[in-house]
Write a protein that holds these residues in place. Structure first.
Motif, short mmCIF file in Angstrom:
data_model
loop_
_atom_site.label_atom_id
_atom_site.label_comp_id
_atom_site.label_asym_id
_atom_site.label_seq_id
_atom_site.Cartn_x
_atom_site.Cartn_y
_atom_site.Cartn_z
N TYR A 4 11.81 0.61 8.23
CA TYR A 4 10.39 0.94 8.06
C TYR A 4 10.25 2.45 7.84
O TYR A 4 9.52 2.89 6.95
CB TYR A 4 9.56 0.50 9.28
CG TYR A 4 8.12 0.95 9.12
CD1 TYR A 4 7.24 0.20 8.34
CD2 TYR A 4 7.67 2.14 9.67
CE1 TYR A 4 5.93 0.63 8.13
CE2 TYR A 4 6.37 2.57 9.48
CZ TYR A 4 5.50 1.81 8.71
OH TYR A 4 4.22 2.25 8.50
N PHE A 119 0.55 4.81 4.68
CA PHE A 119 0.58 3.37 4.47
C PHE A 119 1.66 3.04 3.45
O PHE A 119 1.57 3.45 2.29
CB PHE A 119 -0.79 2.86 3.98
CG PHE A 119 -1.91 3.21 4.93
CD1 PHE A 119 -1.71 3.17 6.31
CD2 PHE A 119 -3.17 3.56 4.46
CE1 PHE A 119 -2.72 3.48 7.20
CE2 PHE A 119 -4.19 3.87 5.35
CZ PHE A 119 -3.96 3.83 6.72
N THR A 120 2.65 2.28 3.88
CA THR A 120 3.76 1.96 3.00
C THR A 120 3.33 0.93 1.94
O THR A 120 2.24 0.38 2.02
CB THR A 120 4.94 1.38 3.81
OG1 THR A 120 4.47 0.26 4.53
CG2 THR A 120 5.52 2.42 4.76
N TYR A 128 8.16 -4.76 6.92
CA TYR A 128 7.98 -4.28 8.29
C TYR A 128 6.74 -3.41 8.38
O TYR A 128 6.34 -2.77 7.41
CB TYR A 128 9.19 -3.44 8.71
CG TYR A 128 10.46 -4.21 8.84
CD1 TYR A 128 10.58 -5.25 9.76
CD2 TYR A 128 11.57 -3.89 8.06
CE1 TYR A 128 11.76 -5.96 9.89
CE2 TYR A 128 12.76 -4.60 8.20
CZ TYR A 128 12.84 -5.63 9.12
OH TYR A 128 14.01 -6.32 9.24
N LEU A 129 6.17 -3.37 9.57
CA LEU A 129 5.03 -2.48 9.81
C LEU A 129 5.14 -1.97 11.26
O LEU A 129 5.08 -2.76 12.20
CB LEU A 129 3.73 -3.26 9.62
CG LEU A 129 2.43 -2.49 9.42
CD1 LEU A 129 1.30 -3.46 9.09
CD2 LEU A 129 2.02 -1.63 10.56
N ILE A 159 -3.37 0.16 11.52
CA ILE A 159 -2.45 -0.99 11.40
C ILE A 159 -3.06 -2.03 10.46
O ILE A 159 -2.40 -2.54 9.55
CB ILE A 159 -2.19 -1.62 12.79
CG1 ILE A 159 -1.49 -0.62 13.69
CG2 ILE A 159 -1.41 -2.92 12.66
CD1 ILE A 159 -1.36 -1.07 15.15
N GLU A 162 -3.07 -0.86 6.80
CA GLU A 162 -1.74 -0.96 6.18
C GLU A 162 -1.37 -2.43 5.94
O GLU A 162 -0.85 -2.79 4.87
CB GLU A 162 -0.67 -0.27 7.03
CG GLU A 162 0.70 -0.34 6.36
CD GLU A 162 1.73 0.62 6.93
OE1 GLU A 162 1.42 1.37 7.86
OE2 GLU A 162 2.86 0.60 6.42
N ALA A 163 -1.67 -3.29 6.92
CA ALA A 163 -1.32 -4.71 6.77
C ALA A 163 -2.08 -5.31 5.58
O ALA A 163 -1.52 -6.05 4.77
CB ALA A 163 -1.64 -5.46 8.06
N LEU A 166 -0.54 -4.13 2.38
CA LEU A 166 0.74 -4.79 2.11
C LEU A 166 0.52 -6.21 1.57
O LEU A 166 1.18 -6.63 0.62
CB LEU A 166 1.59 -4.84 3.40
CG LEU A 166 2.14 -3.48 3.87
CD1 LEU A 166 2.66 -3.55 5.31
CD2 LEU A 166 3.25 -2.99 2.95
N ILE A 174 4.83 -10.26 7.42
CA ILE A 174 4.85 -8.92 8.03
C ILE A 174 5.52 -9.05 9.39
O ILE A 174 5.22 -9.96 10.15
CB ILE A 174 3.42 -8.35 8.19
CG1 ILE A 174 2.80 -8.08 6.82
CG2 ILE A 174 3.42 -7.07 9.02
CD1 ILE A 174 1.40 -7.48 6.85
#
Ligand code: SAM
Ligand code: SF4
Length: 415
Positions: A4, A119-120, A128-129, A159, A162-163, A166, A174
């Motif tokens: 991550y 935020f990926t 992953y988060l 969170i 970002e979720a 994604l 996730i």
């Protein structure tokens, strides 16, 4: 956690207009993200740096950075002939600027950095988060709290943002991460609250989490896992040792009996729960009798799988000062005996799945043209190459390859 973090660092770099290349010869900047949990992981970093000597000689302008826990554990790496930057876990924002302007630096860390606003992106369908960083436990063998410092929980809004991002980008599994993920606490929200909130995101198909600490399990966690079908009934719950004396010296804050009661409760509420664990053998002062207690516990717990390690002395931890270190030959012998017993259990647990019909989400490419799938309770299943990544299938388990169940596709799950 490092996977991550690597995505997070990639995000930081892409924001600054760096571009990723697919082979190292084309790169102007190279980053090695490292782990210091055991000596072997640390040794691998030194081996990798040695293998970069040729490249650095051919292309002296290339910038090589060592990131992660080894960067903090061994700051002397700044004197290594190929290393330009040494960047510990809380220093990545400064690193991104340092590599543009400086020649060589031990990058300073920010106090308790959270990277909460980073935020990926969903580079894969199974992502992953990270929801916490650091750890407050100080298990006596473990270097993590010294290198990643104290536990901090990420704001729930970040969170969720970002979720959602994604999932919008194509992620359908996730995995929420933390060294001690179930200790999450932010403004009155506990870990099960976060699980429920993330599980409500439309389009998400599977929600997993890692790693849980037996002493920090919230009362209602298993009820939440049992109630919401999207939450994986998979529990990674490190036992570490089956001897109460060793557990006490490890400062784990539970007994063998406490542990066994927890997994019994999990299995009562979720009969198909998958339980995996981590075990250390050869902790200082571990006698043959202590080790037999571990074997006995492993036999009664019947873990679906276990990650088993020989104790590795980490300078700076309490256990490194214990006088009765166990000989390497004894550690090796115990590890082999433990692996043999667990392998038999892992195999027989896999065989219990033979002939079963299961719903599986394809998560990635596997070996030999196969695909890797995951069940609703976190079991890895090999699937034929025709399975499409990100799709759910109803499959039938028709054989076991080693310890891994192999499935035949019956149909797509929602058709
Ligand atoms: N936070 C998790 C927990 O409490 O179990 C695990 C995090 S740790 C990075 C991952 C695993 O590495 C641990 O569960 C432990 O089994 C193993 N580990 C940590 N320190 C170790 C050491 N000094 N020697 C051998 N194994 C170690
Ligand atoms: Fe290390 Fe896990 Fe113990 Fe924290 S809880 S000190 S990360 S083993």
């Amino acid at each position: 956690m490092n996977k991550y973090d690597s995505e997070m660092i990639r995000t930081l770099l892409l924001k600054e207009n760096f571009r990723e290349v697919s082979n190292i010869e084309e790169a102007n900047f190279v980053f090695l993200n490292t782990c210091a949990v055991r000596k072997n992981a640390e040794k691998r970093v030194l081996g990798r740096l040695d293998s970069l000597k040729g490249l650095k000689k051919e292309k002296p302008e290339i910038s090589i950075s060592v990131l992660g826990c080894v960067a903090k554990y061994n700051k002397e790496l700044i004197n290594h002939p190929v290393v330009d930057f040494v960047a510990p876990p809380d220093s990545y924002r400064s690193l991104v600027n340092a590599i543009k302007t400086k020649k060589k630096e031990l990058v300073p860390e920010k106090y308790c950095e959270q990277y909460s606003d980073i935020f990926t992106s969903a580079f894969k369908t199974s992502v992953y988060l990270s929801i916490t960083r650091g750890c407050n436990h100080f298990c006596s063998y473990c270097i993590v709290p010294y290198l990643r410092t104290q536990l901090r929980s990420r704001p729930a809004d970040d969170i969720l943002k970002e979720a959602e991002k994604l999932v919008a980008e194509g992620a359908n599994e996730i995995t929420l991460l933390g060294q001690n993920v179930n200790a999450y606490y932010y403004k009155g929200l506990l870990f099960p609250d976060i699980l429920k909130k993330v599980s409500e995101i439309k389009g998400l198909k599977l929600l997993s989490f890692l790693t849980s600490h037996p002493a920090d399990l919230p009362e209602n966690l298993f009820y939440v896992m049992a109630k919401f079908p999207i939450i994986s009934r998979y529990l990674h719950l490190p036992l570490q040792s089956g001897s109460d004396k060793v557990l006490r010296k490890m400062m784990r804050r539970y007994t063998r009996e406490d542990y066994l009661k927890i997994i019994e409760r999990a299995r009562d509420l979720m009969p198909d729960v998958t339980i995996t664990t981590d075990i250390i053998v050869g902790f200082p002062g571990e006698t043959e009798e202590d080790f037999r207690q571990t074997l006995k516990t492993v036999k009664s717990a019947r873990f679906d799988q276990a990650y088993m390690f020989a104790y590795s002395k980490r300078e700076g931890t309490l256990a490194s000062l214990f006088p009765t270190q166990v000989k390497d030959s004894i550690k090796k012998d115990r590890l082999q005996r433990l692996i043999k017993i667990q392998n038999e259990i892992t195999k027989s647990k896999a065989e219990e799945l033979l002939g079963k019909e299961l719903s599986v989400l394809t998560i990635e490419n596997g070996k030999n043209g196969q695909k890797v799938g995951k069940t609703k309770n976190g079991r890895i299943i090999m699937l034929p190459g025709v399975a499409k990544i990100g799709f759910e299938y109803i499959i039938n388990i028709y054989k076991i390859n080693g310890w891994v169940p192999v499935g035949k596709i019956k149909k797509e799950a929602d058709k």
